[in-house]
Design a protein around this motif. Structure first.
Motif, PDB file in Angstrom:
ATOM      1  N   THR A 114       0.788  -1.238   0.000  1.00  0.00           N
ATOM      2  CA  THR A 114       0.000   0.000   0.000  1.00  0.00           C
ATOM      3  C   THR A 114       0.819   1.286   0.000  1.00  0.00           C
ATOM      4  N   VAL A 115       2.067   1.212   0.459  1.00  0.00           N
ATOM      5  CA  VAL A 115       2.806   2.451   0.688  1.00  0.00           C
ATOM      6  C   VAL A 115       3.187   3.156  -0.608  1.00  0.00           C
ATOM      7  N   SER A 116       3.516   2.415  -1.656  1.00  0.00           N
ATOM      8  CA  SER A 116       3.965   3.070  -2.892  1.00  0.00           C
ATOM      9  C   SER A 116       2.858   3.921  -3.500  1.00  0.00           C
ATOM     10  N   GLY A 117       1.615   3.434  -3.440  1.00  0.00           N
ATOM     11  CA  GLY A 117       0.501   4.216  -3.968  1.00  0.00           C
ATOM     12  C   GLY A 117       0.273   5.488  -3.182  1.00  0.00           C
ATOM     13  N   ALA A 118       0.411   5.411  -1.850  1.00  0.00           N
ATOM     14  CA  ALA A 118       0.232   6.593  -1.004  1.00  0.00           C
ATOM     15  C   ALA A 118       1.333   7.617  -1.264  1.00  0.00           C
ATOM     16  N   ILE A 119       2.559   7.145  -1.395  1.00  0.00           N
ATOM     17  CA  ILE A 119       3.674   8.052  -1.669  1.00  0.00           C
ATOM     18  C   ILE A 119       3.500   8.724  -3.023  1.00  0.00           C
ATOM     19  N   GLU A 121       0.706   9.336  -4.594  1.00  0.00           N
ATOM     20  CA  GLU A 121      -0.368  10.328  -4.505  1.00  0.00           C
ATOM     21  C   GLU A 121       0.137  11.608  -3.841  1.00  0.00           C
ATOM     22  N   ALA A 122       0.965  11.465  -2.792  1.00  0.00           N
ATOM     23  CA  ALA A 122       1.522  12.644  -2.118  1.00  0.00           C
ATOM     24  C   ALA A 122       2.450  13.416  -3.047  1.00  0.00           C
ATOM     25  N   GLN A 123       3.239  12.704  -3.828  1.00  0.00           N
ATOM     26  CA  GLN A 123       4.162  13.371  -4.760  1.00  0.00           C
ATOM     27  C   GLN A 123       3.404  14.123  -5.856  1.00  0.00           C
ATOM     28  N   ILE A 124       2.347  13.506  -6.374  1.00  0.00           N
ATOM     29  CA  ILE A 124       1.541  14.170  -7.409  1.00  0.00           C
ATOM     30  C   ILE A 124       0.877  15.418  -6.833  1.00  0.00           C
ATOM     31  N   ALA A 125       0.351  15.285  -5.609  1.00  0.00           N
ATOM     32  CA  ALA A 125      -0.300  16.425  -4.967  1.00  0.00           C
ATOM     33  C   ALA A 125       0.694  17.559  -4.735  1.00  0.00           C
ATOM     34  N   ALA A 126       1.906  17.223  -4.302  1.00  0.00           N
ATOM     35  CA  ALA A 126       2.927  18.255  -4.074  1.00  0.00           C
ATOM     36  C   ALA A 126       3.273  18.964  -5.375  1.00  0.00           C
ATOM     37  N   GLY A 127       3.371  18.208  -6.457  1.00  0.00           N
ATOM     38  CA  GLY A 127       3.652  18.819  -7.752  1.00  0.00           C
ATOM     39  C   GLY A 127       2.547  19.756  -8.198  1.00  0.00           C
ATOM     40  N   GLU A 143      -7.928  23.766  -5.583  1.00  0.00           N
ATOM     41  CA  GLU A 143      -8.195  22.386  -5.989  1.00  0.00           C
ATOM     42  C   GLU A 143      -7.043  21.474  -5.607  1.00  0.00           C
ATOM     43  N   ALA A 144      -5.812  21.973  -5.814  1.00  0.00           N
ATOM     44  CA  ALA A 144      -4.645  21.163  -5.469  1.00  0.00           C
ATOM     45  C   ALA A 144      -4.556  20.946  -3.959  1.00  0.00           C
ATOM     46  N   ALA A 151      -4.527  13.338   0.120  1.00  0.00           N
ATOM     47  CA  ALA A 151      -3.301  12.546   0.057  1.00  0.00           C
ATOM     48  C   ALA A 151      -2.682  12.387   1.443  1.00  0.00           C
ATOM     49  N   LEU A 152      -2.684  13.468   2.224  1.00  0.00           N
ATOM     50  CA  LEU A 152      -2.151  13.387   3.588  1.00  0.00           C
ATOM     51  C   LEU A 152      -2.976  12.440   4.443  1.00  0.00           C
ATOM     52  N   ALA A 153      -4.285  12.471   4.248  1.00  0.00           N
ATOM     53  CA  ALA A 153      -5.150  11.563   5.002  1.00  0.00           C
ATOM     54  C   ALA A 153      -4.857  10.114   4.633  1.00  0.00           C
TER      55      ALA A 153
END
Length: 288
Positions: A114-119, A121-127, A143-144, A151-153
């Protein structure tokens, strides 16, 4: 160095007669669990590494001691070198039962899945947040930001739902660094909107996450690396935003020391860039 010669510098004091060793693998592999390191080495050079680090309990695969709360957060149970069992707690010496070990390994496997998907999502959100800030697009930032909170949740759920896995496990550290980067850019956006109190809260959490992950990774691999240099510079930037001058200077000073220990060996094509980076960090320290 003259042509046809190799220069080797020690990164720690050496005793007379002590064997000098080098790493066969790059930084990414060095920060991987022992099983991954040995697989890479055996696959390419056909030997099973028996260095001190590979022969010891795996610091990158850390689990919680079952004597919680008396032992935690210092208590860590590490994966044993046989790869199928756990070593006694480093703090209190207690060993997990077979059932507790089974639960710990099971949660680690769930975390792997599960961790790779969460990471990601966080990277995409940060971008997305960074792009909105660069373009000064208020609507896009809103929106971002919503996507970033989700993503943080998700990251929090992934980390919190595997209680047998210690926060110093390499997967949790990677997750913490991703959420720290996301919180940092969210804080920048809040500051741009004059919401300074909320920005400081966001930066404060980001700094705590990155500080813990950086310290843990250095304990697992106490050598200067490019990754550590980048983390120290990023952490120094967070402390500068928080007006914590002493902490900022400490991070940047440690980064410069790591640069001095490693940048002498960079390829000639990267040498000028490395020197400029070192001078830039030193200049930032002088401004504090």
């Amino acid at each position: 160095v003259e042509a046809g010669t190799v220069e080797v510098r020690a990164i720690r004091p050496l005793a007379a007669g002590e064997e000098i060793s080098i790493s066969y693998v790059d930084e990414e592999v060095l920060m991987s669990p022992m099983t991954a390191r040995r697989e890479r080495l055996f696959g390419r050079w056909q030997f099973q590494c028996q260095c001190k680090r590979c022969a010891a309990p795996d610091r990158l695969r850390a689990f919680r001691c079952s004597s919680d709360p008396a032992c935690n957060p210092r208590g860590m149970v590490l994966a044993a070198p046989d790869m199928t069992s756990l070593a006694p707690c480093r703090c209190c010496g207690k060993s997990l039962t077979l059932e507790e070990a089974k639960v710990a390994f099971g949660e680690e496997q769930e975390l792997i899945e599960t961790v790779s998907g969460a990471i990601r999502e966080a990277q995409i959100a940060a971008g997305s947040v960074s792009m909105a800030l660069e373009q000064r697009d208020g609507k896009a930032f809103g929106e971002a930001s919503e996507a970033a909170i989700k993503a943080l949740a998700r990251c929090g759920t992934v980390a919190g739902s595997h209680r047998a896995v210690h926060p110093y496990h390499h997967l949790v550290m990677g997750l913490a660094k991703s959420t720290s980067a996301l919180r940092a850019v969210l804080g920048d956006g809040l500051a741009a909107g004059q919401r300074l109190d909320k920005a400081r809260d966001m930066w404060g959490i980001a700094a705590a996450e990155l500080q813990e992950a950086t310290e843990s990774q250095f304990e697992a691999l106490p050598v200067p690396t490019d990754g550590r240099i980048g983390d120290l510079i990023g952490l120094g930037g967070l402390y500068r935003r928080l007006n914590k001058t002493a902490e900022c200077k400490k991070c940047l000073g440690d980064a410069v020391d790591a640069m001095k220990a490693t940048y002498w060996s960079v390829e000639p094509s990267r040498r000028a860039q490395s020197e400029d980076m070192q001078l830039g960090v030193a200049a930032a320290m002088a401004e504090l």
